[in-house]
Write an enzyme that holds these catalytic residues in place. Sequence first.
Site, short mmCIF file in Angstrom:
data_model
loop_
_atom_site.label_atom_id
_atom_site.label_comp_id
_atom_site.label_asym_id
_atom_site.label_seq_id
_atom_site.Cartn_x
_atom_site.Cartn_y
_atom_site.Cartn_z
N ASP A 178 -12.19 -12.93 -6.36
CA ASP A 178 -11.27 -12.63 -5.26
C ASP A 178 -9.86 -12.86 -5.81
O ASP A 178 -9.49 -13.99 -6.15
CB ASP A 178 -11.58 -13.61 -4.11
N TYR A 235 0.19 -3.56 5.89
CA TYR A 235 0.04 -2.82 4.63
C TYR A 235 1.39 -2.41 4.06
O TYR A 235 1.69 -2.62 2.88
CB TYR A 235 -0.83 -1.58 4.89
C1 BGC Z 1 -3.02 4.52 1.72
C2 BGC Z 1 -3.81 5.73 2.15
C3 BGC Z 1 -2.87 6.84 2.60
C4 BGC Z 1 -1.77 7.10 1.60
C5 BGC Z 1 -0.74 8.10 2.08
C6 BGC Z 1 -2.01 4.95 0.70
O1 BGC Z 1 -1.29 3.84 0.25
O2 BGC Z 1 -3.91 3.53 1.21
O3 BGC Z 1 -4.70 5.37 3.17
O4 BGC Z 1 -3.59 8.03 2.80
O5 BGC Z 1 -1.13 5.89 1.30
O6 BGC Z 1 -0.33 7.90 3.40
#
Ligand code: BGC
Length: 287
Positions: free
Chosen positions: A85, A185
């Site tokens: 991990d 994210y």
């Molecule tokens: C994400 C994807 C996404 C892409 C463009 C990536 O960083 O993990 O899920 O499709 O970006 O939006």
Amino acid sequence: MTDRPSVAEYPPVVLPSPERQLSLKGQKALVTGGSSGIGREIAIELGWAGADVVVNYLSGDEDAQEVVKLVGRRCGVRAYAHQADVSDESAVQSMFQRMKETFGGIDILVANAGVQRDAAFHEMSMADWNMVLNVNLTGQFLCCREAVRAFQRKGVVPEVSCAAGKIICMSSVHDIIPWAGRANYAASKGGILMMMKTIAQEVAPWRIRVNAISPGAVRTPINRSAWETPEAYDALMKLVPYNRIGEPSDIGRAAVWLASDYADYITGTTLYVDGGMTLYPGFDAGG
Ligand code: BGC
């Protein structure tokens, strides 16, 4: 801070002969999150370029073993899978220790492991926030730190590479494109952008190169719903001027080049491999 090495300590840069430039022969690479998606392809391409490869993974032992097999298809290249991990400090340290004992060290780190836990912002749980930040950002911090320590101890070995070590941080177009429903994210990827640049600035005197690759939409399990059906694919293409989805090998080839001495003198940059997703596609006819 550790004393900067003096310029005189370094051998002159000897660029490899033309036929060797893209070879990673004799180099040792660690790819985190190497059992699937983009990491899988990078591990395979690094192996095919001649590097020995450690395939890190968290779950999916069989997938990791399959990547090891594919890497090993290039004769003379060694590979093994290591479960760890990346957000666990001691697990990361043991992973680097084993690599030192098995391969004798590290030349290339691809800090790729990453996750998504999407939620509307007002509903995002602390667990979703922490999970994504811990794996995507803290995980890269821990792996980069161990790699830098190893590169600083080793120094430049001119027969192997012009640089003492190369780090590629896997970022995303969402290090600059905001993404509703994915505050965790996007924050992790924005964090990677500045962490990468700061590490690059700090360790450049050791001839350690640190860069990022920011993929756009790539055909992997993480975004299956965005490409699986023709309707979803069509909607996705409105965001991609180049009018095709990225394939994992698009990222794999970029990673091999960025890790190679072809890219010596490139540090602190982000390479967007995104078919133009960062070109504000909505403005092609408006504005
Ligand atoms: C994400 C994807 C996404 C892409 C463009 C990536 O960083 O993990 O899920 O499709 O970006 O939006």
